[in-house]
Design a protein around this motif. Structure first.
Motif, mmCIF file in Angstrom:
data_model
loop_
_atom_site.group_PDB
_atom_site.id
_atom_site.type_symbol
_atom_site.label_atom_id
_atom_site.label_comp_id
_atom_site.label_asym_id
_atom_site.label_seq_id
_atom_site.Cartn_x
_atom_site.Cartn_y
_atom_site.Cartn_z
ATOM 1 N N ASP A 35 -15.787 -16.393 8.794
ATOM 2 C CA ASP A 35 -16.756 -15.473 8.209
ATOM 3 C C ASP A 35 -16.076 -14.245 7.612
ATOM 4 O O ASP A 35 -16.595 -13.635 6.676
ATOM 5 N N ALA A 36 -14.916 -13.873 8.186
ATOM 6 C CA ALA A 36 -14.130 -12.760 7.643
ATOM 7 C C ALA A 36 -12.976 -13.285 6.796
ATOM 8 O O ALA A 36 -11.875 -12.740 6.815
ATOM 9 N N GLN A 37 -13.233 -14.368 6.057
ATOM 10 C CA GLN A 37 -12.233 -15.049 5.240
ATOM 11 C C GLN A 37 -11.002 -15.407 6.105
ATOM 12 O O GLN A 37 -11.142 -16.037 7.123
ATOM 13 N N LYS A 38 -9.824 -14.924 5.719
ATOM 14 C CA LYS A 38 -8.600 -15.349 6.424
ATOM 15 C C LYS A 38 -8.071 -14.284 7.379
ATOM 16 O O LYS A 38 -6.922 -14.379 7.828
ATOM 17 N N ARG A 39 -8.884 -13.293 7.703
ATOM 18 C CA ARG A 39 -8.433 -12.241 8.609
ATOM 19 C C ARG A 39 -8.022 -12.842 9.947
ATOM 20 O O ARG A 39 -8.690 -13.716 10.495
ATOM 21 N N LEU A 40 -6.920 -12.393 10.472
ATOM 22 C CA LEU A 40 -6.313 -12.821 11.742
ATOM 23 C C LEU A 40 -5.603 -14.173 11.646
ATOM 24 O O LEU A 40 -4.992 -14.620 12.611
ATOM 25 N N TRP A 41 -5.654 -14.811 10.509
ATOM 26 C CA TRP A 41 -4.936 -16.069 10.303
ATOM 27 C C TRP A 41 -3.660 -15.811 9.505
ATOM 28 O O TRP A 41 -3.622 -14.926 8.645
ATOM 29 N N VAL A 42 -2.643 -16.597 9.779
ATOM 30 C CA VAL A 42 -1.421 -16.614 8.976
ATOM 31 C C VAL A 42 -1.454 -17.914 8.186
ATOM 32 O O VAL A 42 -1.856 -18.956 8.718
ATOM 33 N N TYR A 43 -1.019 -17.879 6.935
ATOM 34 C CA TYR A 43 -1.256 -19.040 6.088
ATOM 35 C C TYR A 43 -0.289 -19.082 4.928
ATOM 36 O O TYR A 43 0.343 -18.093 4.554
ATOM 37 N N ASP A 44 -0.176 -20.244 4.374
ATOM 38 C CA ASP A 44 0.508 -20.460 3.106
ATOM 39 C C ASP A 44 -0.245 -21.582 2.419
ATOM 40 O O ASP A 44 -0.292 -22.710 2.911
ATOM 41 N N GLY A 45 -0.876 -21.259 1.318
ATOM 42 C CA GLY A 45 -1.645 -22.271 0.606
ATOM 43 C C GLY A 45 -3.008 -22.543 1.206
ATOM 44 O O GLY A 45 -3.547 -23.642 1.055
ATOM 45 N N ALA A 46 -3.572 -21.568 1.900
ATOM 46 C CA ALA A 46 -4.908 -21.725 2.483
ATOM 47 C C ALA A 46 -5.851 -20.692 1.879
ATOM 48 O O ALA A 46 -5.462 -19.541 1.655
ATOM 49 N N PHE A 47 -7.110 -21.098 1.659
ATOM 50 C CA PHE A 47 -8.093 -20.247 1.000
ATOM 51 C C PHE A 47 -9.460 -20.476 1.630
ATOM 52 O O PHE A 47 -9.616 -21.350 2.493
ATOM 53 N N THR A 90 2.173 -26.345 3.350
ATOM 54 C CA THR A 90 0.964 -25.520 3.426
ATOM 55 C C THR A 90 0.425 -25.552 4.855
ATOM 56 O O THR A 90 0.488 -26.583 5.524
ATOM 57 N N PHE A 91 -0.111 -24.430 5.292
ATOM 58 C CA PHE A 91 -0.567 -24.358 6.685
ATOM 59 C C PHE A 91 -1.547 -23.223 6.879
ATOM 60 O O PHE A 91 -1.669 -22.321 6.048
ATOM 61 N N LEU A 92 -2.191 -23.259 8.048
ATOM 62 C CA LEU A 92 -3.095 -22.204 8.503
ATOM 63 C C LEU A 92 -2.884 -22.102 10.012
ATOM 64 O O LEU A 92 -3.047 -23.090 10.729
ATOM 65 N N THR A 93 -2.494 -20.917 10.507
ATOM 66 C CA THR A 93 -2.178 -20.785 11.928
ATOM 67 C C THR A 93 -2.719 -19.475 12.480
ATOM 68 O O THR A 93 -2.991 -18.526 11.745
ATOM 69 N N GLN A 94 -2.863 -19.436 13.801
ATOM 70 C CA GLN A 94 -3.230 -18.208 14.503
ATOM 71 C C GLN A 94 -2.543 -18.211 15.869
ATOM 72 O O GLN A 94 -2.593 -19.214 16.593
#
Length: 837
Positions: free
Chosen positions: A135-147, A165-169
């Motif tokens: 809901d807060a887009q990518k806040r608190l996530w670390v990413y490369d190639g994520a939207f 490409t990844f999405l991590t927390q």
């Protein structure tokens, strides 16, 4: 009164109709089948469900809702303050509580019925994943190639194709036990994506495959044993196939209270803390090995680790005991049942990189944020998409990347000439000289006669032209200032590195030469005054200015003429370095003539104060504030220093603080410190640096970009403005010389930088206020000449206690006193200005 009309219809010309509420049946509406839909853990939305009925068939009115909570299942539930809708976002302060939904039915006439309440759900579990539904887009996530994108009321995350490409927390485990990780995938275009839990940058704890599906699918990993205090990472990866995306709707990591399996006997190192540690500790669980990094040059023969082990376990050597880490150290962990397990802990010295320390926490923290942030944009050696943009209409495909870094929007896989030019100094300070040269040369190679010596506006990370901004040789984005900034920045990189490839690479040299000769001649057909012009139309036709929102038909602009001036100076100096003295004199003279023309005619025509910042083809001039065309003029030093420029700088500062003058994009603000520092307006420059720092976590104006801090230019320029701005470090690597001038504002009592690389010299520089400077030549092939400068007029400078006479000069209207000191390798020199011997 009623009348019978000719058409046999009864017509009324007056009547009075009233409801007699006193004699209506006293029947109230009913609410039944009250229940709660949704998951009973945090970061979820609960929806109250009920059935409204009325004995007389009346419709529903403004029915009232409440959400109630209690620490136990039974008892008197209390209202949750402010929750009076039929939905509830489960916040983290509700963990452990039981929740009910209450409905008070109200009919269309306002009559309320008896309240009805659902059965409780709970206790509410804590979802350890924060912003789990995006809901807060990518806040608190670390990413490369994520939207992210909006799908009705939901926000969906998606990961681009590619192997990296990844999405991590990252999460710290709150209690030892079994956990389950669940994710709702909106779709997956193919097999190949993965999700799971792992140690940060380390081994996988548990992972699963994301199945190909065109409809939402929930995948669960359960039985995941995690220990209290352990840093772990939830992760998602993309699909390594062209045109294949995955989409994630939600995810949750929950303690599984239903898993009653007994815990095994644990004898692990759960976490370690190291003073001044670089990055995370890398855990290889299978090998029972942990690797941590310390800053370059650290002494590793006496490090005391703070170690957390499994609950009830002990460790030998003990936590906090100093060890020699010049080789791996073996620790023995003894579990509470007596079981022992050996762990190897290894210390690795991090690569050399620029570091900071300061009395001011804001600049120190921001700089330490900026260094890894900027490095995260490096694309060198990766496999990834090219021609990926927000339209998805240019056939993105996976290719090998050349030495490069991101310079532009996150949703455009490209580096832009304008952004790159502003990021190059910061990139050098991060050790990205190969990337700078590669990217600059790639742009130079796109310039040709058919395009009238314009380079491409943006390139893919493999060096090919980015299709979004290039339709044909006569229809592509081009902006006059960028042509010249590439020449200026090439010279700037030569001064930082001493790399003679900037002089002798044929592609680069041909570009420099054409930019300051044929390009100007071909684009000087309207006003015919020696100033390169745009066409006065849109960016695909060739605009005179970087300000794409100006809405004026200007053919010459302040940022264009200012950049042209600096390009001519740069080409003159590059020619001199190459041994062409005639070309040096020619272009140095032409640069001075252009500056004179600006200050005597172009920039002041028809106005008594400020500067003209643009002309239309018919000669109409503009002198009101317009962001880049305005501030580039003093930033590029084409305005003569003095009262007029000082007042103009004050007006730029004022206008950027007003609603009508302030840019809407954070990256535009990054030019302001560069504008004010050269004129000694240190407090103003620092004010704008703080403005940017304070807004790093705010959403960028382009939502898909993420936060302001996610725009690459922000981190790169924060680094360069600390070095070139606050510290006033100016390099001349070819002459093995460096200049320093403290520009510290009152907020910063002292600031020091280590591993500032000038040519092959590695330098330490410290300023204590404006009156004391220290330079150490850490390493290099020989001594460096230090021109130590202090703002003001001082007769002497003390150099390591020895008083020497100063020289004075003007730098953009600021008087500076200076002397030159030779600093051998390994030695440190301290200087301060004095009035007497």
């Amino acid at each position: 009164m009623f009348q019978l009309a000719a058409n046999k219809r009864m017509e009324a010309d007056d009547f009075n109709f009233q409801f007699d509420f006193d004699h209506f049946p006293d029947v109230a509406p009913l609410a039944s089948d009250v229940s709660i839909s949704g998951n009973g853990w945090t970061e979820q939305k609960l929806t109250g469900i009920y059935t409204f009925t009325h004995p007389d068939g009346h419709k529903e009115g403004a029915t009232r809702f409440r959400w109630l909570a209690l620490d136990s299942c039974s008892g008197e539930y209390m209202p949750i303050v402010g929750q009076e809708k039929n939905t509830l976002f489960v916040s983290h302060d509700l963990v452990g509580k039981f929740i009910k939904f209450e409905v008070t039915p109200v009919d269309l006439f306002g009559r309320a019925g008896q309240s009805a309440t659902s059965e409780p759900i709970g206790p509410i579990a804590e979802n350890l994943v924060r912003n789990s539904n995006f809901d807060a887009q990518k806040r608190l996530w670390v990413y490369d190639g994520a939207f992210t994108y909006n799908a009705g009321e939901n926000v969906i995350a998606y990961i681009d194709p590619g192997p990296s490409t990844f999405l991590t927390q990252t999460i710290t485990v709150p209690v030892t036990g079994y956990y389950k990780f669940q994710a709702l995938f909106n779709k997956a275009d193919d097999n190949g994506a993965k999700f799971g839990i792992r140690f940060p940058e380390g081994s996988i704890i548990k992972a699963g495959d994301v199945p190909m599906s065109g409809v939402p699918v929930t995948q669960t990993l359960d039985g995941i044993l995690l220990e209290k205090g352990a840093p772990i990472e939830v992760f998602f990866t993309g699909i390594n196939a062209n045109g294949k995306w995955i989409e994630i709707d939600d995810s949750n990591l929950l303690y599984d209270s239903s898993n009653t399996n007994p815990l095994p006997n644990l004898a692990n190192i759960v976490s370690i803390q190291v003073p001044n540690q670089v990055g995370v500790s890398i855990v290889d669980d299978a090998a029972k090995k942990i690797t941590f990094r310390v800053p370059y040059g650290s002494k590793v023969n006496a490090i005391a680790l703070q170690i957390v082990v499994s609950e009830g376990a002990s460790i030998t050597p003990a936590s906090g005991v100093t060890q020699k880490f010049n080789k791996p150290v073996t620790y023995t962990v003894k579990g509470k049942n007596g079981k022992t397990q050996q762990w190897t802990v290894e210390c690795v010295e991090a690569d050399k990189e620029i570091t900071i320390d300061s009395s001011n926490a804001k600049i120190k923290d921001a700089f330490r944020w900026a260094v890894p942030k900027a490095k995260s944009y490096v694309r060198t050696g990766k496999l990834g998409l090219i021609n990926r943009d927000e339209t998805f209409g240019n056939s993105p495909e996976i290719k090998n990347y050349m030495p490069s870094y991101w310079a532009g929007y996150a949703h455009r896989y490209a580096f832009y000439s304008r952004d790159m030019a502003h990021q190059m100094s910061g990139a050098h300070l991060l050790g990205l000289d190969r990337e700078n040269f590669s990217m600059l040369r790639a742009f130079a190679g796109t310039s040709n006669e058919i395009q009238k010596w314009y380079p491409a506006w943006a390139l893919n990370f493999d060096g090919s032209i980015f299709k979004l901004d290039y339709r044909s040789a006569n229809n592509f984005v081009r902006e006059v200032p960028a042509v010249f900034e590439l020449v200026e920045k090439a010279y700037n990189m030569y001064l930082w590195t001493g790399d003679k490839n900037y002089l002798y690479d044929e592609t680069l040299w041909n570009y420099y030469d054409k930019a300051v000769t044929d390009f100007i001649a071909l684009h000087d057909s309207q006003l015919k005054n020696g100033v390169a012009e745009g066409v006065g139309k849109g960016i695909f036709d060739g605009t005179a200015t970087y300000n794409e929102r100006i809405g004026e038909a200007v053919v010459e602009a302040g940022d264009g003429i200012g950049s042209q001036y600096q390009a001519m100076l740069a080409f003159a100096e590059l020619s001199k370095e190459k041994g062409d003295v005639d070309a040096y004199h020619k272009f140095a003279d032409e640069a001075q003539k252009l500056k004179d023309y600006f200050n005597q005619d172009w920039g002041v025509k028809g106005i008594q104060s400020g500067y003209v910042r643009g002309y239309e083809a018919n000669g109409k001039s503009y002198s009101d504030f317009a962001r880049e065309p305005s501030w580039f003029m003093p930033m590029k030093l084409i305005t003569d220093p003095g009262e007029r420029t000082d007042k103009f700088l004050d007006e730029i500062d004022r206008m950027c603080g007003t609603p009508e003058g302030a840019p809407t994009n954070i990256e535009a603000f990054t030019y302001l410190p560069d504008t004010f520092f050269p004129y000694g307006k240190n407090e103003t420059a620092w004010k704008w640096m703080k403005y940017i720092i304070d807004r790093l976590d705010e959403p960028h104006e382009v939502s898909s970009q993420g936060t302001n801090g996610d725009y690459p230019e922000v981190s790169y320029t924060l680094i360069s403005q600390t070095v070139e701005g606050l510290m006033g470090i100016a390099p001349n690597a070819p002459q093995k010389r460096v200049l320093t001038l403290s520009r510290l504002p009152h907020d910063i009592a002292w600031l020091e930088l280590n591993h500032v690389v000038v040519g092959d010299n590695d330098l330490y520089v410290k300023h204590e206020g404006a009156m004391k400077s220290t330079l150490k030549n850490n390493a290099g092939t020989g001594p460096i000449q230090w021109e130590v400068q202090f703002a003001g007029s001082y007769p002497f400078i003390q150099v390591d206690g020895k008083t020497v006479k100063t020289q004075t000069k003007k730098l953009n209207g600021v008087t500076v006193s200076y002397t030159v000191v030779k600093v051998p390798v390994g030695e440190s020199v301290t200087a301060l200005p004095v009035y007497e011997k």
